[in-house]
Design a protein around this motif. Structure first.
Motif, PDB file in Angstrom:
ATOM      1  N   GLY A  55       0.797  -1.217   0.000  1.00 39.90           N
ATOM      2  CA  GLY A  55       0.000   0.000   0.000  1.00 39.90           C
ATOM      3  C   GLY A  55       0.835   1.275   0.000  1.00 39.90           C
ATOM      4  N   VAL A  56       2.155   1.136  -0.147  1.00 40.57           N
ATOM      5  CA  VAL A  56       3.053   2.299  -0.189  1.00 40.57           C
ATOM      6  C   VAL A  56       3.310   2.644  -1.652  1.00 40.57           C
ATOM      7  N   PRO A  57       2.992   3.868  -2.086  1.00 39.41           N
ATOM      8  CA  PRO A  57       3.179   4.234  -3.498  1.00 39.41           C
ATOM      9  C   PRO A  57       4.629   4.082  -3.955  1.00 39.41           C
ATOM     10  N   GLU A  58       4.802   3.872  -5.254  1.00 36.84           N
ATOM     11  CA  GLU A  58       6.137   3.677  -5.794  1.00 36.84           C
ATOM     12  C   GLU A  58       7.034   4.886  -5.544  1.00 36.84           C
ATOM     13  N   HIS A  59       6.497   6.108  -5.694  1.00 33.80           N
ATOM     14  CA  HIS A  59       7.337   7.289  -5.501  1.00 33.80           C
ATOM     15  C   HIS A  59       7.796   7.407  -4.046  1.00 33.80           C
ATOM     16  N   THR A  60       6.948   6.941  -3.100  1.00 32.51           N
ATOM     17  CA  THR A  60       7.344   6.960  -1.687  1.00 32.51           C
ATOM     18  C   THR A  60       8.432   5.924  -1.425  1.00 32.51           C
ATOM     19  N   LEU A  61       8.314   4.769  -2.037  1.00 31.08           N
ATOM     20  CA  LEU A  61       9.344   3.739  -1.885  1.00 31.08           C
ATOM     21  C   LEU A  61      10.693   4.243  -2.382  1.00 31.08           C
ATOM     22  N   ARG A  62      10.674   4.923  -3.507  1.00 30.75           N
ATOM     23  CA  ARG A  62      11.935   5.463  -4.044  1.00 30.75           C
ATOM     24  C   ARG A  62      12.511   6.529  -3.106  1.00 30.75           C
ATOM     25  N   ALA A  63      11.610   7.360  -2.543  1.00 31.01           N
ATOM     26  CA  ALA A  63      12.073   8.410  -1.621  1.00 31.01           C
ATOM     27  C   ALA A  63      12.667   7.806  -0.362  1.00 31.01           C
ATOM     28  N   TRP A  64      12.031   6.766   0.185  1.00 30.28           N
ATOM     29  CA  TRP A  64      12.571   6.127   1.382  1.00 30.28           C
ATOM     30  C   TRP A  64      13.939   5.513   1.101  1.00 30.28           C
ATOM     31  N   GLU A  65      14.072   4.927  -0.079  1.00 28.88           N
ATOM     32  CA  GLU A  65      15.359   4.336  -0.457  1.00 28.88           C
ATOM     33  C   GLU A  65      16.433   5.422  -0.591  1.00 28.88           C
ATOM     34  N   ARG A  66      16.085   6.538  -1.223  1.00 25.55           N
ATOM     35  CA  ARG A  66      17.052   7.590  -1.503  1.00 25.55           C
ATOM     36  C   ARG A  66      17.424   8.387  -0.250  1.00 25.55           C
ATOM     37  N   ARG A  67      16.421   8.727   0.568  1.00 19.66           N
ATOM     38  CA  ARG A  67      16.657   9.622   1.692  1.00 19.66           C
ATOM     39  C   ARG A  67      17.154   8.912   2.944  1.00 19.66           C
ATOM     40  N   TYR A  68      16.630   7.711   3.196  1.00 19.60           N
ATOM     41  CA  TYR A  68      16.891   7.087   4.494  1.00 19.60           C
ATOM     42  C   TYR A  68      17.672   5.784   4.406  1.00 19.60           C
ATOM     43  N   GLY A  69      17.900   5.290   3.195  1.00 16.79           N
ATOM     44  CA  GLY A  69      18.632   4.036   3.060  1.00 16.79           C
ATOM     45  C   GLY A  69      17.915   2.875   3.720  1.00 16.79           C
ATOM     46  N   LEU A  70      16.578   2.946   3.773  1.00 14.63           N
ATOM     47  CA  LEU A  70      15.803   1.907   4.454  1.00 14.63           C
ATOM     48  C   LEU A  70      16.021   0.544   3.815  1.00 14.63           C
ATOM     49  N   ILE A  71      16.039   0.510   2.503  1.00 19.17           N
ATOM     50  CA  ILE A  71      16.183  -0.743   1.763  1.00 19.17           C
ATOM     51  C   ILE A  71      17.178  -0.535   0.631  1.00 19.17           C
ATOM     52  N   GLU A  72      17.782  -1.604   0.215  1.00 25.24           N
ATOM     53  CA  GLU A  72      18.696  -1.564  -0.920  1.00 25.24           C
ATOM     54  C   GLU A  72      18.290  -2.672  -1.888  1.00 25.24           C
ATOM     55  N   PRO A  73      17.310  -2.392  -2.739  1.00 26.45           N
ATOM     56  CA  PRO A  73      16.866  -3.433  -3.672  1.00 26.45           C
ATOM     57  C   PRO A  73      17.961  -3.808  -4.649  1.00 26.45           C
ATOM     58  N   THR A  74      17.928  -5.039  -5.088  1.00 27.95           N
ATOM     59  CA  THR A  74      18.852  -5.457  -6.143  1.00 27.95           C
ATOM     60  C   THR A  74      18.290  -5.003  -7.486  1.00 27.95           C
ATOM     61  N   ARG A  75      19.076  -5.141  -8.515  1.00 28.17           N
ATOM     62  CA  ARG A  75      18.645  -4.739  -9.845  1.00 28.17           C
ATOM     63  C   ARG A  75      18.657  -5.947 -10.777  1.00 28.17           C
ATOM     64  N   SER A  76      17.631  -6.027 -11.597  1.00 26.99           N
ATOM     65  CA  SER A  76      17.581  -7.093 -12.589  1.00 26.99           C
ATOM     66  C   SER A  76      18.508  -6.745 -13.757  1.00 26.99           C
ATOM     67  N   ALA A  77      18.676  -7.690 -14.665  1.00 28.85           N
ATOM     68  CA  ALA A  77      19.521  -7.444 -15.829  1.00 28.85           C
ATOM     69  C   ALA A  77      18.995  -6.295 -16.668  1.00 28.85           C
ATOM     70  N   SER A  78      17.682  -6.087 -16.615  1.00 26.50           N
ATOM     71  CA  SER A  78      17.067  -5.004 -17.387  1.00 26.50           C
ATOM     72  C   SER A  78      16.934  -3.715 -16.579  1.00 26.50           C
TER      73      SER A  78
END
Length: 299
Positions: free
Chosen positions: A34-57
């Motif tokens: 229920g957390v919008p995508e733009h909020t997820l990106r902001a949490w990742e960028r500002r707080y380092g809450l999560i560090e998702p991996t990246r796919s080949a694409s």
């Protein structure tokens, strides 16, 4: 295209568990939490809450640990926490869980060796690591559950289980004696029903209740039903707290309920793993010792 696992649905139609472990995209995480995508990106960028991996694409991919952290962060924000503070709290909890899991394994290994000195050292280190209530809820009680499960699987002996339980009871008794107590606070009777020896959760609750300003009268294990009634009258208690650790012991609570039912204004409460199976006279306390003590103090 990256493969995404399909969640199995619970009886209510909400995502429950997954059939197999595969990373999910940010779009799917937004749907699940229920957390919008733009909020997820902001949490990742500002707080380092999560560090998702990246796919080949180049797509962000999240595992179950990341999704769990996002859900916990979202819960705190909805409770009124500022996002930066919530992220710091999640990081603290993650670190504490990692350290606690390692300490738990070390304690179980020491128990197998009947190494009382090491068990004592680990317990002392954990009990001084954070507040009493948080350590009891987040580490001690889960550790005792792990100990019981290890015994049930035959991984440790009865002697090892008793060794740890005895040391834990000594530490809890010391904490209980040292806890602030108020003669003006509401009186709470605390004890196990007749035929029940499980005291660790009860003594931990009694300590938390004392720390919350309640006047506690700790009766201990195997308290006869008649003794409950006598103690309630003598102390003018407003609450009586007991435990239901095993479902089979529910019948042992019935005479206690009968002995206390006629006393006006006395609240009957029960904790323990199987509290939901207690007689109707008892109100469940939930599974957080800190929250239970706070609730009775507020009542």
């Amino acid at each position: 295209m990256d493969k995404i696992r399909r969640p199995r649905l619970s009886c209510c139609g909400a995502p429950a568990t997954y059939d197999h472990l595969v990373m999910v995209t940010i779009k799917k995480v937004a749907e699940l939490t229920g957390v919008p995508e733009h909020t997820l990106r902001a949490w990742e960028r500002r707080y380092g809450l999560i560090e998702p991996t990246r796919s080949a694409s180049g797509y962000r991919l999240y595992d179950e640990a990341a999704i769990g952290a996002i859900r916990r962060m979202s819960d705190l924000v909805h409770e009124g926490w500022a996002p930066r503070r919530a992220a710091a709290e999640i990081a603290r909890r993650n670190g504490a869980e990692h350290e606690g899991a390692r300490a738990r394994q070390d304690l179980l290994a020491a128990a197998r060796r009947l190494d009382a000195e090491t068990v004592e050292r680990i317990l002392d280190a954990q009990l001084t690591h954070d507040s009493f209530e948080r350590i009891v809820d987040e580490w001690l009680m889960p550790t005792m559950s792990s100990l019981g499960n290890a015994w049930a699987r035959g991984e440790i002996t009865v002697a090892a289980e008793h060794l740890v339980a005895t040391i834990v009871m000594r530490r809890l008794a010391t904490a209980y004696d040292q806890a602030a107590t108020s003669v003006k606070g509401t009186t709470v009777l605390i004890g196990a029903p007749p035929g029940v020896d499980h005291e660790i959760g009860l003594l931990a609750f009694a300590t938390a209740a004392r720390r919350a300003g309640l006047r506690t009268v700790y009766l201990g294990a195997q308290v006869p039903a008649a003794a409950w009634g006598e103690a309630a009258i003598e102390t003018e208690a407003r609450h009586a707290v007991t435990t239901l650790h095993r479902r089979a012991d529910a019948v042992r609570l019935q005479p206690v309920a009968a002995a206390l039912a006629g006393l006006p204004g006395l609240g009957l409460w029960v904790g323990g793993s199987h509290q939901a199976a207690a007689p109707e006279a008892f109100q469940p306390l939930g599974h957080s010792i800190a929250a239970a003590a706070a609730a009775i103090a507020a009542a």
